[in-house]
Scaffold this active site. Structure first.
Site, PDB file in Angstrom:
ATOM      1  N   SER A  12       0.894  -1.216   0.013  1.00 38.33           N
ATOM      2  CA  SER A  12      -0.080  -0.002   0.244  1.00 38.33           C
ATOM      3  C   SER A  12       0.862   1.235   0.031  1.00 38.33           C
ATOM      4  CB  SER A  12      -0.970   0.124   1.383  1.00 38.33           C
ATOM      5  OG  SER A  12      -1.466   1.599   1.400  1.00 38.33           O
ATOM      6  N   HIS A  37      -1.265  -1.379  -4.504  1.00 35.24           N
ATOM      7  CA  HIS A  37      -2.765  -0.879  -3.643  1.00 35.24           C
ATOM      8  C   HIS A  37      -2.494   0.537  -3.600  1.00 35.24           C
ATOM      9  CE1 HIS A  37      -6.061  -1.940  -1.101  1.00 35.24           C
ATOM     10  NE2 HIS A  37      -5.457  -1.153  -0.335  1.00 35.24           N
ATOM     11  N   ASP A  39      -4.653   3.596  -1.726  1.00 31.85           N
ATOM     12  CA  ASP A  39      -5.848   3.886  -1.012  1.00 31.85           C
ATOM     13  C   ASP A  39      -6.418   5.179  -0.987  1.00 31.85           C
ATOM     14  OD1 ASP A  39      -5.977   1.414   0.997  1.00 31.85           O
ATOM     15  OD2 ASP A  39      -3.894   1.938   1.476  1.00 31.85           O
ATOM     16  N   MET A  41      -9.215   7.883   0.047  1.00 34.97           N
ATOM     17  CA  MET A  41      -9.948   8.419   1.413  1.00 34.97           C
ATOM     18  C   MET A  41     -10.259   9.721   1.288  1.00 34.97           C
ATOM     19  SD  MET A  41      -7.436   6.804   4.441  1.00 34.97           S
ATOM     20  CE  MET A  41      -6.458   5.426   4.241  1.00 34.97           C
ATOM     21  N   HIS A  70      -8.345   1.077  -3.988  1.00 35.22           N
ATOM     22  CA  HIS A  70      -9.386   0.653  -2.795  1.00 35.22           C
ATOM     23  C   HIS A  70     -10.106   1.987  -2.303  1.00 35.22           C
ATOM     24  CE1 HIS A  70      -9.648  -0.434   1.989  1.00 35.22           C
ATOM     25  NE2 HIS A  70     -10.582  -0.361   1.343  1.00 35.22           N
ATOM     26  N   MET A  72     -12.312   4.282  -0.073  1.00 32.58           N
ATOM     27  CA  MET A  72     -12.863   4.554   1.302  1.00 32.58           C
ATOM     28  C   MET A  72     -13.416   5.761   1.133  1.00 32.58           C
ATOM     29  SD  MET A  72      -9.695   2.942   3.091  1.00 32.58           S
ATOM     30  CE  MET A  72      -8.732   3.226   1.849  1.00 32.58           C
ATOM     31  N   MET A 141     -11.145  -6.101   5.597  1.00 26.92           N
ATOM     32  CA  MET A 141     -10.261  -5.284   6.288  1.00 26.92           C
ATOM     33  C   MET A 141     -10.008  -5.782   7.779  1.00 26.92           C
ATOM     34  SD  MET A 141     -10.413  -2.518   4.323  1.00 26.92           S
ATOM     35  CE  MET A 141      -9.056  -1.729   5.734  1.00 26.92           C
ATOM     36  N   GLY A 146      -8.725   3.822   7.332  1.00 27.64           N
ATOM     37  CA  GLY A 146      -8.461   5.155   7.545  1.00 27.64           C
ATOM     38  C   GLY A 146      -7.073   5.342   7.644  1.00 27.64           C
ATOM     39  N   GLY A 149      -0.374   1.320   9.755  1.00 27.69           N
ATOM     40  CA  GLY A 149       0.296   1.144  10.860  1.00 27.69           C
ATOM     41  C   GLY A 149      -0.659   0.625  12.043  1.00 27.69           C
ATOM     42  N   ASP A 176      -6.320  -6.544   4.013  1.00 27.00           N
ATOM     43  CA  ASP A 176      -6.096  -5.428   4.337  1.00 27.00           C
ATOM     44  C   ASP A 176      -5.987  -4.697   5.626  1.00 27.00           C
ATOM     45  OD1 ASP A 176      -5.221  -2.766   3.551  1.00 27.00           O
ATOM     46  OD2 ASP A 176      -6.820  -2.256   2.356  1.00 27.00           O
ATOM     47  N   GLY A 198       1.074  -2.272   4.179  1.00 24.67           N
ATOM     48  CA  GLY A 198       1.728  -0.895   3.934  1.00 24.67           C
ATOM     49  C   GLY A 198       3.081  -0.712   4.959  1.00 24.67           C
ATOM     50  N   SER A 199       2.844  -0.578   6.138  1.00 25.71           N
ATOM     51  CA  SER A 199       4.066  -0.237   7.132  1.00 25.71           C
ATOM     52  C   SER A 199       5.007  -1.602   6.885  1.00 25.71           C
ATOM     53  CB  SER A 199       3.484   0.049   8.267  1.00 25.71           C
ATOM     54  OG  SER A 199       2.515  -0.640   8.883  1.00 25.71           O
TER      55      SER A 199
HETATM   56  C1  DX5 Z   1      -6.307   1.259   5.931  1.00 28.77           C
HETATM   57  C2  DX5 Z   1      -5.810   0.985   4.289  1.00 28.77           C
HETATM   58  C3  DX5 Z   1      -4.537   0.028   4.178  1.00 28.77           C
HETATM   59  C4  DX5 Z   1      -3.643   0.390   4.834  1.00 28.77           C
HETATM   60  C5  DX5 Z   1      -2.705  -0.859   5.423  1.00 28.77           C
HETATM   61  O1  DX5 Z   1      -7.398   1.918   5.992  1.00 28.77           O
HETATM   62  O2  DX5 Z   1      -6.959   0.495   3.538  1.00 28.77           O
HETATM   63  O3  DX5 Z   1      -4.456  -0.274   2.882  1.00 28.77           O
HETATM   64  O4  DX5 Z   1      -2.579   1.292   4.183  1.00 28.77           O
HETATM   65  O5  DX5 Z   1      -1.739  -0.271   6.191  1.00 28.77           O
HETATM   66  P1  DX5 Z   1      -0.913  -1.333   7.104  1.00 28.77           P
HETATM   67  O6  DX5 Z   1      -0.383  -2.374   6.274  1.00 28.77           O
HETATM   68  O7  DX5 Z   1       0.292  -0.576   7.870  1.00 28.77           O
HETATM   69  O8  DX5 Z   1      -1.915  -1.747   8.066  1.00 28.77           O
HETATM   70 ZN    ZN Z   2      -6.310  -0.312   1.374  1.00 26.59          ZN
END
Ligand code: DX5
Ligand code: ZN
Length: 229
Positions: A12, A37, A39, A41, A70, A72, A141, A146, A149, A176, A198-199
């Site tokens: 991500s 990926h 995100d 928002m 994705h 949101m 999810m 949102g 990490g 995710d 992501g992280s």
């Molecule tokens: C959260 C996102 C994820 C997020 C995952 O709302 O949809 O894609 O970036 O990040 P990590 O892997 O750090 O939980």
């Molecule tokens: Zn996502």
């Protein structure tokens, strides 16, 4: 080509350097990412704001694999064509984003994209039971959406149930939130094949030090692969 249920790692870019998306995307792909990926928002469906169609369109030429967008956001339908024009391969909407997810998934496919449907942690697998013929991907999810990490919320029972409901349909199960080398095996064993991280991918690395991205991606893949179903 037959439907591919092999483990796919989808970093991500929410955890990338926001001033340097092009090089970050190139770095994660060179280091073994299967999908990218993205995100989106809106500060309304979720309490955070990222980017919209013009930014996603700017990412597109850098993505050589699969651009997995994705959403949101709510509403979704007025923006579907903009994300098709931006070059999304997969476009995922939340089942909680409105009353007409069935129509939304039809519209995503009609715009030429693969259709995904995402479920928040509090939403049961059965919420998408009657949408599975219209979906190419179900995103489970494992955090409240949102922010990157956050701590993994165990949704393995939901993933197993979805795996049963999906049966032989060519539908990916994506996870995710909070995916790392500890949690990846749990969701892979339950039937997930696309792991967003992501992280856990970006930690410790940078475009100047991209080998770390590769080490992180390989570690998550290795942790998951022993347990894939
Ligand atoms: C959260 C996102 C994820 C997020 C995952 O709302 O949809 O894609 O970036 O990040 P990590 O892997 O750090 O939980
Ligand atoms: Zn996502």
């Amino acid at each position: 080509m037959s439907f591919d249920r092999k483990i796919k790692i989808a970093p991500s870019i929410l955890s990338a350097d926001f001033a340097n998306f092009g090089q970050e995307i190139q770095a994660i792909e060179a280091q073994g990412a299967d999908w990218v990926h993205v995100d989106v928002m809106d500060g309304h469906f979720v309490p955070n704001l990222t980017f919209g169609p013009p930014a996603v369109k700017a990412f597109r030429p850098h993505v050589k694999t699969v651009m997995d967008v994705h959403l949101m956001i709510t509403p979704v339908d007025p923006y579907i064509q903009a994300y098709a024009d931006a070059g999304a391969d997969y476009l995922t909407a939340h089942v909680e984003a409105g009353p007409h997810t069935h129509r939304t998934l039809q519209a995503i496919r009609a715009a030429g994209m693969k259709a995904g449907v995402a479920l928040n942690p509090g939403t049961p697998a059965e919420a998408v039971e009657h949408l599975l013929d219209l979906a190419d991907l179900v995103c489970v999810m494992t955090v409240n959406p949102g922010f990157g990490g956050q701590k993994f919320i165990d949704m393995t029972a939901k993933v197993s149930r979805l795996r049963e409901l999906i049966g032989d349909r060519p539908v990916h199960i994506e996870i995710d939130g909070g995916v790392d080398t500890t949690t990846a095996p749990l969701v892979a064993a339950a039937g997930a094949d696309v792991l967003v991280a992501g992280s856990a991918v970006f930690k410790g690395g940078s475009v100047a030090n991209p080998d770390v991205y590769g080490q992180n991606i390989r570690a998550i893949r290795a942790a998951a692969e022993g347990h894939a179903v």
